[in-house]
Design an enzyme around this catalytic site. Structure first.
Site, PDB file in Angstrom:
ATOM      1  N   GLU A   1      18.799 -23.135  17.056  1.00 61.52           N
ATOM      2  CA  GLU A   1      17.603 -22.528  17.666  1.00 61.52           C
ATOM      3  C   GLU A   1      16.704 -22.006  16.567  1.00 61.52           C
ATOM      4  OE1 GLU A   1      18.992 -19.220  19.948  1.00 61.52           O
ATOM      5  OE2 GLU A   1      20.116 -20.522  21.294  1.00 61.52           O
TER       6      GLU A   1
ATOM      7  N   LYS B   1      14.761 -19.038  14.584  1.00 59.51           N
ATOM      8  CA  LYS B   1      14.974 -17.604  14.340  1.00 59.51           C
ATOM      9  C   LYS B   1      13.617 -16.924  14.457  1.00 59.51           C
ATOM     10  CE  LYS B   1      17.520 -14.400  11.490  1.00 59.51           C
ATOM     11  NZ  LYS B   1      16.555 -13.326  11.432  1.00 59.51           N
TER      12      LYS B   1
ATOM     13  N   ASP C   1      10.746 -14.340  14.486  1.00 54.14           N
ATOM     14  CA  ASP C   1      10.525 -13.223  13.566  1.00 54.14           C
ATOM     15  C   ASP C   1       9.858 -12.060  14.300  1.00 54.14           C
ATOM     16  OD1 ASP C   1      10.461 -11.796  11.281  1.00 54.14           O
ATOM     17  OD2 ASP C   1       8.818 -12.899  10.337  1.00 54.14           O
TER      18      ASP C   1
ATOM     19  N   TYR D   1      17.561 -15.145  23.638  1.00 52.99           N
ATOM     20  CA  TYR D   1      18.467 -15.938  22.815  1.00 52.99           C
ATOM     21  C   TYR D   1      19.959 -15.722  23.102  1.00 52.99           C
ATOM     22  CZ  TYR D   1      18.428 -11.805  19.718  1.00 52.99           C
ATOM     23  OH  TYR D   1      18.507 -10.545  19.218  1.00 52.99           O
TER      24      TYR D   1
ATOM     25  N   LYS E   1      17.733 -19.145   6.406  1.00 53.99           N
ATOM     26  CA  LYS E   1      16.406 -18.547   6.184  1.00 53.99           C
ATOM     27  C   LYS E   1      15.528 -19.507   5.400  1.00 53.99           C
ATOM     28  CE  LYS E   1      16.226 -13.989   6.312  1.00 53.99           C
ATOM     29  NZ  LYS E   1      15.490 -13.021   6.994  1.00 53.99           N
TER      30      LYS E   1
ATOM     31  N   CYS F   1     -16.974   5.443  -6.314  1.00 58.45           N
ATOM     32  CA  CYS F   1     -17.327   4.270  -5.525  1.00 58.45           C
ATOM     33  C   CYS F   1     -17.889   3.196  -6.460  1.00 58.45           C
ATOM     34  CB  CYS F   1     -18.367   4.651  -4.473  1.00 58.45           C
ATOM     35  SG  CYS F   1     -19.005   3.219  -3.586  1.00 58.45           S
TER      36      CYS F   1
ATOM     37  N   CYS G   1     -21.836   2.908  -5.576  1.00 55.12           N
ATOM     38  CA  CYS G   1     -22.848   3.962  -5.677  1.00 55.12           C
ATOM     39  C   CYS G   1     -22.382   5.135  -6.529  1.00 55.12           C
ATOM     40  CB  CYS G   1     -23.251   4.448  -4.284  1.00 55.12           C
ATOM     41  SG  CYS G   1     -21.970   5.453  -3.515  1.00 55.12           S
TER      42      CYS G   1
ATOM     43  N   CYS H   1     -15.689   6.233   0.571  1.00 56.26           N
ATOM     44  CA  CYS H   1     -16.882   6.675  -0.139  1.00 56.26           C
ATOM     45  C   CYS H   1     -17.671   7.522   0.862  1.00 56.26           C
ATOM     46  CB  CYS H   1     -17.716   5.477  -0.581  1.00 56.26           C
ATOM     47  SG  CYS H   1     -19.381   5.980  -1.061  1.00 56.26           S
TER      48      CYS H   1
ATOM     49  N   CYS I   1     -25.090   4.568   0.072  1.00 55.78           N
ATOM     50  CA  CYS I   1     -24.248   3.526  -0.527  1.00 55.78           C
ATOM     51  C   CYS I   1     -24.636   2.165   0.073  1.00 55.78           C
ATOM     52  CB  CYS I   1     -22.789   3.881  -0.251  1.00 55.78           C
ATOM     53  SG  CYS I   1     -21.626   2.731  -0.968  1.00 55.78           S
TER      54      CYS I   1
HETATM   55  S1  IVH Z   1      21.591 -14.621  18.007  1.00 56.15           S
HETATM   56  C1  IVH Z   1      24.925 -11.441  16.403  1.00 56.15           C
HETATM   57  N1  IVH Z   1      19.472 -16.076  18.019  1.00 56.15           N
HETATM   58  O1  IVH Z   1      18.005 -12.222  14.268  1.00 56.15           O
HETATM   59  C2  IVH Z   1      23.518 -11.625  16.571  1.00 56.15           C
HETATM   60  N2  IVH Z   1      19.329 -13.975  16.958  1.00 56.15           N
HETATM   61  O2  IVH Z   1      20.021 -11.128  12.121  1.00 56.15           O
HETATM   62  C3  IVH Z   1      23.276 -12.806  17.433  1.00 56.15           C
HETATM   63  N3  IVH Z   1      17.111 -13.471  16.046  1.00 56.15           N
HETATM   64  O3  IVH Z   1      18.886  -9.111  15.447  1.00 56.15           O
HETATM   65  C4  IVH Z   1      21.877 -13.023  17.493  1.00 56.15           C
HETATM   66  N4  IVH Z   1      16.141 -15.339  16.672  1.00 56.15           N
HETATM   67  O4  IVH Z   1      16.996 -10.174  16.661  1.00 56.15           O
HETATM   68  C5  IVH Z   1      19.991 -14.920  17.621  1.00 56.15           C
HETATM   69  N5  IVH Z   1      17.684 -17.529  18.144  1.00 56.15           N
HETATM   70  C6  IVH Z   1      18.177 -16.357  17.764  1.00 56.15           C
HETATM   71  C7  IVH Z   1      17.426 -15.396  17.077  1.00 56.15           C
HETATM   72  C8  IVH Z   1      18.038 -14.208  16.678  1.00 56.15           C
HETATM   73  C9  IVH Z   1      15.960 -14.178  16.064  1.00 56.15           C
HETATM   74  C10 IVH Z   1      17.244 -12.139  15.421  1.00 56.15           C
HETATM   75  C11 IVH Z   1      17.940 -11.146  16.292  1.00 56.15           C
HETATM   76  C12 IVH Z   1      18.977 -10.496  15.463  1.00 56.15           C
HETATM   77  C13 IVH Z   1      18.723 -11.031  14.099  1.00 56.15           C
HETATM   78  C14 IVH Z   1      20.045 -11.319  13.456  1.00 56.15           C
END
Ligand code: IVH
Length: 675
Positions: A118, A120, A122, A229, A319, A416, A419, A434, A440
């Site tokens: 899936e 991740k 942010d 998730y 990551k 500034c 001015c 300023c 200015c």
């Molecule tokens: S599963 C045990 N799935 O990433 C944690 N987490 O470092 C299981 N996150 O705090 C989490 N996308 O907020 C999972 N597809 C995803 C995610 C996800 C973002 C975040 C989540 C968690 C952090 C883990």
């Protein structure tokens, strides 16, 4: 039919409307395939709102009418998570991913394993607790063991169902990520810039900050989003991927295999190709992701693999590398905004980053420069993370020539850059200002540029470069001097032919037709953006009433809080501002809202004081009625007062004063008859 029967019918209609609205909300926000128009949705919502107003006994805090947020709360309650919210261990390359897969395979001793991948997301983690299909709580991660109950804010997020569709278990905990999509985040920042507020650095922190706001109405105005998730309870399926699909059926926004936002694979090749696909494709997503999460799909295998103290053994995150380049810091320049705020900007040797050439990076404020300990000619690392504008994240200290160069470090200026006024920094403020707002040049041009903008007075034929040119030539000093410009002033200027001069002068002339709410917005009062200006114009009708409004009267307007009220009071307390408004009025700008049908000038020229408690009309409506008919509402009795409309409990001192000055007092009925 009996009264009880009627009430039953009404209650059933309310329940039916809620069901329909929850369903259409889900189709609109999660499935993204609405089957009714926005207008049809609004008609249903209005009907429900009206019924709930008339029959408060059938109220429901989870009704679709409750999305706009409720009254502010005082702090958030701490809640212990049923299952701790763990984190994931990170990997950064294919070897590390394969190492993890080997460990998993060893742990499961040759069993067949399906991996599920899936995105991740942010943002910030959220735990959503449902009972009997109804949202009970939304809890932040906190320290993983204890989080904060932010339900009031969570309820404003449209992709989080308040009431689940049929088939959901009695008790359910869903986890997901709340994030701020780029488009809405950028819109918010543009609006903040326009209002003279500091812009937010990135969507993730803004989402986190929004979730912790006391006033859920503000959260509702920020269009946060949520992707689920995890399903934390056993729901009669044997794998994560099936549970995610089910969550979608109950009303959650979930990743779909058809969008390749979730996929499965039995081997490392499949896992890595998902990662590679999203490493490239992530730039085209409407929200930020910082990697990919890989999980063992089958629940029984997850259970056997178990957890370490911090993270599960059955999942890992990959990551993405944040794109980062090394380049030379040529110099730091300082921009002065229309509010006088000073923004440092790093000018860099041009460098390629994420498909574009980067020449400048934002430095935010003095603290940022100090934190990085920037020196002239430093080699700096520049990143394009979740932020739109690249930023300097680090300095290559090895590249710094010679020993410690004390005088080479970049010092925020005291004066500034435009001015030379001494800069000020108020306590608790990140930015330097300023204070020379009148002298200015960039502040003067900034205000004028805001004034002429498309959303403001929309002056055709005048652009920001010409404004700067006119300010530099001393031809304009504030927005009112635009209206004094003559052909003879403009013709001698560079790039000003007769036709462009005529166009500009016409543009200025026609701007006197621009409606009052836009005039108000154009003044550039701090925190008074387009929406606030509209609300103020609607409530106070004209500039005079607005200028004499008290803090309480301002705050009584929907969505106007203390911060905006104080900003308005400050602005109107400065003589040069009120003088400017008078001059603009003299040039014919609209200082009153155009009256709707039915408005009259029956009370034109009259100054009326309203005092006491009324029976048939509330005070605010009475005041509006006076203004609607051309009268002026005054707060104190003087010789100029035409008459007083008195309700019950008019104060004795007011009565005495009226008698002394010979001002007549009439009752509300007499006043209404008079009208
Ligand atoms: S599963 C045990 N799935 O990433 C944690 N987490 O470092 C299981 N996150 O705090 C989490 N996308 O907020 C999972 N597809 C995803 C995610 C996800 C973002 C975040 C989540 C968690 C952090 C883990």
């Amino acid at each position: 039919m009996s009264q009880k029967g009627d009430l039953n019918k009404i209650e059933n209609r309310i329940i039916e409307l809620r069901k329909q609205l929850h369903h259409h909300n889900h189709l609109y926000y999660n499935v993204v395939e609405p089957v009714i128009s926005d207008k049809e949705f609004d008609i249903l919502l209005k009907e429900l709102e009206e019924l709930e107003r008339q029959y408060p006994q059938f109220g429901d805090p989870l009704s679709p009418t409750q999305r706009p947020g409720g009254d502010p709360v005082d702090g958030f309650e701490k809640v212990v998570h049923v299952h701790p919210m763990l984190s994931l261990s990170n990997t950064y390359n294919s070897e590390e991913v394969e190492d993890w897969m080997n460990r998993v395979e060893k742990g499961l001793e040759g069993e067949e394993i399906v991996y599920v991948m899936e995105l991740k997301y942010d943002g910030v983690a959220i735990s959503l607790l449902y009972e009997n299909g109804r949202l009970q709580k939304g809890i932040t991660r906190g320290d993983g063991v204890t989080g904060e109950d932010v339900t009031s804010n969570v309820k404003t997020i449209r992709t989080i169902p308040l009431v689940l569709k049929e088939g959901a278990p009695e008790k359910l905990e869903i986890r997901g990520e709340i994030f701020y999509p780029f488009e809405d985040f950028n819109r918010l920042n543009a609006q903040r810039e326009e209002n003279g507020e500091q812009v937010f650095a990135n969507p993730r922190n803004t989402a986190a900050g929004s979730l912790k706001m006391q006033d859920s109405r503000i959260v509702a105005s920020r269009k946060l989003d949520c992707m689920m998730y995890s399903v934390m309870d056993s729901i009669g399926v044997d794998s994560h991927s099936k549970a995610v699909e089910k969550a979608g059926d109950w009303g959650f926004k979930n990743p779909k295999p058809t969008d390749n936002m979730i996929s499965t694979s039995k081997d490392a090749n499949g896992v890595m190709s998902f990662i590679e696909f999203w490493d490239k494709e992530r730039h085209n997503l409407p929200f930020a992701i910082d990697g990919v999460v890989i999980k063992v799909d089958k629940y029984d295998q997850q259970e056997r693999l178990g957890l370490t103290s911090k993270s599960p053994r059955w999942a890992i995150s990959y990551k993405f590398e944040t794109e980062r380049v090394l380049t030379k810091l040529e110099k730091v320049t300082y921009q002065v905004g229309r509010t006088g705020a000073i923004t440092p900007v790093a000018n860099l040797s041009p460098v390629q980053l994420g498909g574009t050439t980067v020449r400048r990076a934002s430095l935010h404020n003095a603290d940022q420069i100090a934190k990085l300990d920037l020196h002239n000619d430093d080699m700096v690392y520049v990143e394009k993370g979740g932020e739109i504008i690249p930023k300097i994240v680090d300095v290559d200290l090895n590249a710094r020539k010679g020993s410690v160069d004390m005088f080479g470090s970049i010092k925020f200026p005291y004066e500034c850059p435009e001015c030379s006024s001494t800069l000020v920094r108020e306590e608790g403020e990140a930015a330097h200002y300023c204070p020379n707002s009148e002298g200015c040049p960039p502040q003067i041009s900034g205000r004028i540029i805001h004034f002429i903008g498309r959303k403001s007075m929309n002056i055709d034929g005048l652009g920001s470069e010409t404004v700067v040119q006119l300010v530099e030539a001393g031809l304009i000093t504030d927005v009112s001097s635009l209206y004094e410009l003559r052909e003879a002033d403009l013709l001698p200027l560079e790039r000003m032919a007769e036709r462009s001069v005529q166009k500009l002068l016409n543009g200025i002339k026609y701007s006197t037709e621009v409606p009052f709410e836009r005039v108000l917005f154009s003044l550039g009062i701090r925190f008074v953006g387009e929406t606030v200006a509209k609300k103020l114009a609607k409530s106070f009708r004209n500039m005079n009433t607005l200028m004499s409004a008290s803090k309480e009267e301002l705050e009584a307007v929907d969505e106007i809080g203390e911060r905006i009220a104080i900003s308005l009071l400050d602005f109107f307390s400065i003589e040069k501002n009120t003088n400017l408004i008078r001059r603009l009025e003299g040039f014919g700008l609209q200082m009153a809202k155009e009256e709707e049908d039915g408005a009259t000038d029956k009370l034109a020229g009259l100054s009326i004081v309203v005092s006491g408690v009324f029976q048939t009309i509330d005070r605010t409506s009475l005041k509006k009625l006076i203004e609607f008919n051309g009268g002026k509402v005054s707060s104190s009795i003087s010789k100029k007062t035409s008459f007083i409309v008195a309700g019950d409990k008019m104060g004795p001192s007011k009565k005495e004063k009226a008698e002394k000055l010979g001002v007549s007092i009439i009752t509300e009925q007499e006043f209404l008859d008079k009208l």
